[in-house]
Design an enzyme around this catalytic site. Structure first.
Site, PDB file in Angstrom:
ATOM      1  CB  SER A 179      -0.884   0.019   1.242  1.00 24.20           C
ATOM      2  OG  SER A 179      -0.055   0.096   2.394  1.00 24.20           O
ATOM      3  N   GLY A 180       2.117   1.143   0.291  1.00 25.39           N
ATOM      4  CA  GLY A 180       2.953   2.331   0.369  1.00 25.39           C
ATOM      5  C   GLY A 180       3.120   2.836   1.787  1.00 25.39           C
ATOM      6  CG  PHE A 220       7.657  -0.655   4.839  1.00 33.45           C
ATOM      7  CD1 PHE A 220       7.876  -1.208   6.089  1.00 33.45           C
ATOM      8  CD2 PHE A 220       8.749  -0.443   4.004  1.00 33.45           C
ATOM      9  CE1 PHE A 220       9.158  -1.552   6.502  1.00 33.45           C
ATOM     10  CE2 PHE A 220      10.031  -0.780   4.412  1.00 33.45           C
ATOM     11  CZ  PHE A 220      10.238  -1.331   5.667  1.00 33.45           C
ATOM     12  CD  GLN A 253       2.298  -2.352  11.379  1.00 28.29           C
ATOM     13  OE1 GLN A 253       3.208  -2.595  12.179  1.00 28.29           O
ATOM     14  NE2 GLN A 253       2.491  -2.379  10.050  1.00 28.29           N
ATOM     15  CG  HIS A 258      21.448 -19.991  -6.952  1.00 28.60           C
ATOM     16  ND1 HIS A 258      21.290 -21.349  -7.094  1.00 28.60           N
ATOM     17  CD2 HIS A 258      21.635 -19.776  -5.623  1.00 28.60           C
ATOM     18  CE1 HIS A 258      21.398 -21.934  -5.907  1.00 28.60           C
ATOM     19  NE2 HIS A 258      21.606 -21.006  -4.994  1.00 28.60           N
ATOM     20  CG  ASP A 281       0.563  -0.852   7.206  1.00 26.30           C
ATOM     21  OD1 ASP A 281       0.869  -0.299   6.116  1.00 26.30           O
ATOM     22  OD2 ASP A 281       1.258  -1.733   7.725  1.00 26.30           O
ATOM     23  CB  CYS A 327      22.846 -24.381 -10.569  1.00 25.23           C
ATOM     24  SG  CYS A 327      23.187 -23.410  -9.072  1.00 25.23           S
TER      25      CYS A 327
END
Lengths: 380, 380
Positions: free
Chosen positions: B91-92, B94, B186, B332, B144, B306
């Protein structure tokens, strides 16, 4: 090793076939440049998918990093980088003269300091051929001296003399199994020097011949002249390779002048700064003109980037420094170079090269930015 | 949208299935992070080949660049980036609290200055949902407030209050067709706040729930505690998503604690500095120990890197700054994260998860370097 299949009746363009230890290469051919054992930003699958027949490696760079011991232990350059198609290696002559701090030119090579850590190194015909033998390239280049395009006449003459003497020494060195060796003609823009150098090398009977001392900052007319001065002295039944060239239009011009092989860092280098090459010229994708342009880089292009992404998306990626942006422009640009060669071959095969040539040059608008980028050949 | 298929009898691990507008996602699932509409250094084909089911995008970053108008004109984020599988958008919240210079927290969101050009922006529940609606993600996250792990108790309480109020506002906003919305719990490491926040959000009946306020620099025991304090209050028939986590061992620990979904920038971020992740821990590929090591990054690994390249070659590429090096380590590491999830699902399906869990944790040696890298979550 070279079979001349057809010569265009209207130009000097040639259709040919180069047989190497790792497979056949159809000419005219563009060779993507993998200086440090990687064609910048591309993986081997992407290279194969875009029609890559042969790539370049570089003696000077690979000898410094990772070093010969490691490539020897890996079983040669093909296995080290997991590329089982042909590889041509440059001899390092160009880098010694352009990148290194030269300490001293000696009879049998050059003592110089590494551009990386300043350590004292020596590279001459014997060393360059030994390194290329260990690399195990399909085509090795002789160790030559490549002066700046504006070097004085005396320096150009000395460079030709050394190039001839060193070519003879290279000729005598042991080779990897099936490895072919190309001579390199120097001589700047002097008709006499180009003729002298070409004749001396042709007398040594190399597997094929390159034209060096081009793509060293000279103006385009001078570059074309250097090629025109050299080509008549090269045998028809051997391949001709114009080193470090060029733009798509320049390659077409050179095919029309009898050149068969090309290599250039341009398609990947300019990709990393967001410049895309098309059949109509180059353009900077970062520009705001493309922010909501949901067309591919080039309409009708069959490359992975054009089949999957829009200009708007790639522009966004380039502007926020996402690696996928420069990756996809590298894919497109390299594909374009290879496709232009494939088109030239197809037209040569059916006898319509002259029309293709005229039309290509008419549509392609050379960009000053691209030509300027050619002048800083630090990556080559 | 979530179907709980099976619960492990010895741990809290769950096998599940998440149905979205762009397809079904098997859980437990790792979601590669495509913050700016690109999973760093990887293309969509590589992502599909390594088994990617769903990727992340980011509201904060995409809203700044390329901007919503362009993504709207492209027909949404899926079409803009040519990814037709599920997308979850953060949501942005953070980023507003971690990247931006916050000017003022207001009742309905946050006024802040862009980390990029300092321009004044506003993001709140209404704006975040509107942006995610235009992006057209399959799963949108509520807006949030995510405080630092060492924020004082009062701040944690305020953050929970705002998070609950904003979640309610998010709940009321219009959505894209078929778009699901997850609540975010939270509460830091406070049992009371975690319970309060979880219960309030569950009462709002979101499509599923995320646990936020983890991967914000807290020590690992505190992170595990935050998950353990929250999980009991989340309904069994909805998915649980631990945001921004973690190392492979941490993900396995969290699966055993009842978590179904993960995202983390670690696999691609540490790849770009030459660190490879394996089932035994992480190691720096640039080290001289690998200069002539012709084994793959991880023995038996099925990833493109790999299957095609040795440690010695990748080490060389990383040391000479060739993009292919960081590309292949990104391939990897991302593959490993996805494969560990696939293995966990397979063991859950046949009832052997507890053995797999014990053995995985026993073999995995956590690296301080990797844990430190998690602390600088600027990319997330």
């Amino acid at each position: 090793m070279f079979e001349l299949l057809k010569t265009d009746p209207h130009t000097k363009a040639r259709l040919g076939k180069l047989t190497t230890a790792h497979g056949v290469v159809d000419t005219p051919v563009f060779m993507p440049v993998g200086t440090q054992a990687s064609v910048k930003a591309l993986d081997p699958r992407e290279l194969r998918e875009m029609g890559t027949q042969i790539i370049l490696g570089n003696t000077y760079h690979l000898n410094i990093r990772p070093g010969l011991d490691i490539i020897r232990a890996a079983g040669g350059l093909h296995r080290f980088m997991n590329w089982d198609a042909p590889i041509l290696t440059d001899s390092g002559g160009f880098q010694v003269f352009s990148l290194a701090k030269i300490r001293k030119i000696k009879p049998h090579g050059v003592e110089f300091r590494s551009h990386l850590d300043g350590s004292l190194l020596f590279l001459g015909p014997k060393e360059a051929m030994e390194i290329q033998r260990v690399l195990g390239s399909d085509i090795a280049m002789v160790f030559d001296e490549c002066p700046a395009h504006d070097a004085p006449a005396k320096e150009q003459r000395l460079a030709v003399e050394r190039t001839i003497r060193w070519a003879r020494e290279c000729r005598e060195q042991p080779r990897a199994d099936g490895q072919k060796v190309f001579g390199i003609v120097q001589g700047g823009s002097s008709a006499a020097l180009r003729e002298e150098c070409a004749k001396a090398l042709v007398a040594m009977d190399f597997d094929s011949y390159a034209i060096g001392g081009v793509s060293v900052g000279e103006p385009e007319p001078e570059m074309l002249k250097a090629i025109e001065l050299t080509e008549p002295f090269l045998p028809a039944h051997k391949a001709r390779y114009a080193m470090g060239l060029g733009t798509p239009a320049q390659m077409i011009e050179l095919i029309a002048r009898g050149v068969d092989m090309f290599d250039c860092v341009l398609p990947t280098r300019i990709a990393r700064t967001g410049t895309a090459v098309t059949r109509r010229g180059a353009f900077g994708l970062k520009g705001s003109a493309y922010k909501a342009d949901f067309n591919p880089i080039e309409e009708g292009c069959g490359c992975f980037a054009c089949r999957h992404f829009t200009r708007a998306y790639l522009r966004h990626l380039l502007n926020v420094n996402e690696i996928l942006g420069l990756r996809m422009v590298s894919v497109h640009n390299s594909y374009l170079y290879l496709k232009v060669m494939a088109d030239a071959r197809a037209h040569l095969a059916v006898g319509t090269f002259a029309d293709f040539y005229r039309e290509f040059i008419m549509n392609y608008k050379p960009s000053q930015k691209i030509l300027a980028a050619r002048k800083m050949e630090t990556e080559r």
